[in-house]
Design a protein around this motif. Structure first.
Motif, mmCIF file in Angstrom:
data_model
loop_
_atom_site.group_PDB
_atom_site.id
_atom_site.type_symbol
_atom_site.label_atom_id
_atom_site.label_comp_id
_atom_site.label_asym_id
_atom_site.label_seq_id
_atom_site.Cartn_x
_atom_site.Cartn_y
_atom_site.Cartn_z
ATOM 1 N N GLU A 116 4.617 2.781 1.775
ATOM 2 C CA GLU A 116 3.299 2.748 2.391
ATOM 3 C C GLU A 116 2.317 1.891 1.631
ATOM 4 O O GLU A 116 1.252 1.544 2.117
ATOM 5 C CB GLU A 116 2.719 4.160 2.548
ATOM 6 C CG GLU A 116 2.559 4.948 1.253
ATOM 7 C CD GLU A 116 3.778 5.812 0.985
ATOM 8 O OE1 GLU A 116 3.638 6.812 0.260
ATOM 9 O OE2 GLU A 116 4.858 5.484 1.502
ATOM 10 N N HIS A 117 2.671 1.549 0.351
ATOM 11 C CA HIS A 117 1.804 0.631 -0.394
ATOM 12 C C HIS A 117 2.178 -0.801 -0.097
ATOM 13 O O HIS A 117 1.524 -1.694 -0.574
ATOM 14 C CB HIS A 117 1.923 0.901 -1.903
ATOM 15 C CG HIS A 117 1.317 2.223 -2.307
ATOM 16 N ND1 HIS A 117 0.012 2.540 -2.087
ATOM 17 C CD2 HIS A 117 1.871 3.299 -2.919
ATOM 18 C CE1 HIS A 117 -0.248 3.757 -2.565
ATOM 19 N NE2 HIS A 117 0.866 4.241 -3.061
ATOM 20 N N LYS A 137 -6.275 0.470 -1.870
ATOM 21 C CA LYS A 137 -6.748 1.035 -0.614
ATOM 22 C C LYS A 137 -5.959 2.292 -0.257
ATOM 23 O O LYS A 137 -6.538 3.335 0.081
ATOM 24 C CB LYS A 137 -6.622 -0.006 0.500
ATOM 25 C CG LYS A 137 -6.983 0.538 1.878
ATOM 26 C CD LYS A 137 -6.698 -0.497 2.958
ATOM 27 C CE LYS A 137 -6.920 0.110 4.339
ATOM 28 N NZ LYS A 137 -6.589 -0.851 5.431
ATOM 29 N N ASN A 138 -4.633 2.194 -0.303
ATOM 30 C CA ASN A 138 -3.804 3.341 0.062
ATOM 31 C C ASN A 138 -3.891 4.471 -0.968
ATOM 32 O O ASN A 138 -3.684 5.635 -0.627
ATOM 33 C CB ASN A 138 -2.352 2.908 0.236
ATOM 34 C CG ASN A 138 -2.146 2.037 1.461
ATOM 35 O OD1 ASN A 138 -2.907 2.114 2.414
ATOM 36 N ND2 ASN A 138 -1.126 1.193 1.424
ATOM 37 N N LYS A 186 -2.653 -6.272 -1.691
ATOM 38 C CA LYS A 186 -3.827 -6.013 -0.867
ATOM 39 C C LYS A 186 -4.060 -4.534 -0.587
ATOM 40 O O LYS A 186 -5.196 -4.118 -0.363
ATOM 41 C CB LYS A 186 -3.698 -6.761 0.462
ATOM 42 C CG LYS A 186 -3.689 -8.280 0.317
ATOM 43 C CD LYS A 186 -3.583 -8.935 1.686
ATOM 44 C CE LYS A 186 -3.576 -10.459 1.567
ATOM 45 N NZ LYS A 186 -3.473 -11.109 2.900
ATOM 46 N N ASN A 187 -2.987 -3.746 -0.588
ATOM 47 C CA ASN A 187 -3.102 -2.373 -0.089
ATOM 48 C C ASN A 187 -2.958 -1.272 -1.142
ATOM 49 O O ASN A 187 -3.157 -0.107 -0.817
ATOM 50 C CB ASN A 187 -2.057 -2.133 1.008
ATOM 51 C CG ASN A 187 -2.307 -3.000 2.224
ATOM 52 O OD1 ASN A 187 -3.446 -3.260 2.586
ATOM 53 N ND2 ASN A 187 -1.230 -3.469 2.839
ATOM 54 N N SER A 224 2.289 -4.405 -3.481
ATOM 55 C CA SER A 224 1.372 -4.595 -2.360
ATOM 56 C C SER A 224 -0.015 -4.950 -2.886
ATOM 57 O O SER A 224 -0.872 -4.071 -3.051
ATOM 58 C CB SER A 224 1.310 -3.321 -1.510
ATOM 59 O OG SER A 224 0.472 -3.500 -0.406
#
Length: 264
Positions: free
Chosen positions: A263-264, A154-155, A150-151, A148
């Motif tokens: 979730e990532h 962040k996550n 982009k995330n 992931s």
């Protein structure tokens, strides 16, 4: 009392020192390629890994012999009990080479700590644990970013479900625990276990030699005890050598699994 009796005698008891992990160069001294006793032990362990796996896999048979079975058992242990159990078959096979390398590199270098005439683990100086910890660190970051782009960060730093004002506290904690504590604990756990194990073994066997051959008399009875403890701790160190290899590879797989979670 013993120290007083032998303090003026060079043949007295000499306790193990931390300086044993900083030996002088014995080859190519003064050059960029100088090698210490521990470096030679690390090279020997590496050669042993290559030779054992080459001999065990060069002529694979459908019905394996004992040696091939032993090698396959070790490989299956990492593949099934670490890679597939934690990452699933797809991601497990993807990261299997690095997990296998980490496990067997640590295992073989740990075992040199209980081999006569070597008597020190190749992982008992910080270079090897630190290198492997950095490899583990960059591997799980790569896995997360690949999964992931982009995330991932962040996550990792802003967990879902946390009220925004709480991120002032949570985000620094997540940053320290994920991106600083992980490589540090991987390094120190392996390093300290192997250093302490070496010091204990040297202490027991040095004490045995002192009680038997220097102190003499009734002190020899203490030598029997220190010798027994030395053998017991040798077996314990064998267990620690295997366990530390397993824990390091297992935690690497756990970190990768967390990085590639949905979730990532």
């Amino acid at each position: 009392m013993i120290a007083t009796a032998v303090e003026s005698d060079d043949s007295g008891f000499h306790a193990p020192s931390i300086w044993e992990f900083f030996p002088n160069a014995i080859l190519f001294e003064g050059t960029w390629f100088e090698l210490t006793r521990i470096n030679l032990i690390q090279i020997l362990a590496t050669v042993a890994i290559v030779v054992i796996f080459w001999l065990g896999t060069r002529r694979m048979k459908i019905v394996p012999g004992r040696f091939q079975s032993l090698v396959e058992m070790g490989l299956d242990f990492v593949r099934v009990n670490i890679a597939h159990d934690l990452l699933g078959k797809k991601d497990g096979d993807r990261f299997l080479p690095i997990l296998t390398t980490i496990f067997f590199m640590i295992l073989f270098m740990n075992l040199t700590g209980i081999i006569p005439f070597l008597n020190i683990a190749g992982t008992s100086i910080i270079a090897v644990p630190l290198l492997l910890a950095l490899i583990s660190y960059f591997t799980f970051i790569y896995a997360g970013v690949k999964k992931s782009p982009k995330n991932f960060f962040k996550n990792s730093l802003f967990p879902a479900g946390v009220p925004w004002p709480i991120y002032i506290i949570v985000t620094p904690i997540e940053f320290i625990s994920t991106f600083i504590v992980r490589p540090v604990t991987l390094t120190l756990r392996l390093l300290m276990n192997m250093m302490v194990g070496h010091l204990l073994l040297v202490l027991f066997f040095a004490a045995t030699q002192f009680f038997f051959f220097t102190a003499g008399g009734w002190w020899s009875l203490l030598g029997v005890g220190s010798l027994a403890f030395g053998f017991v701790f040798t077996l314990f160190e064998l267990l620690v050598a295997v366990l530390q290899a397993y824990v390091f590879a297992l935690l690497t797989a756990v970190y990768i699994q967390l990085a590639v979670a949905e979730e990532h």
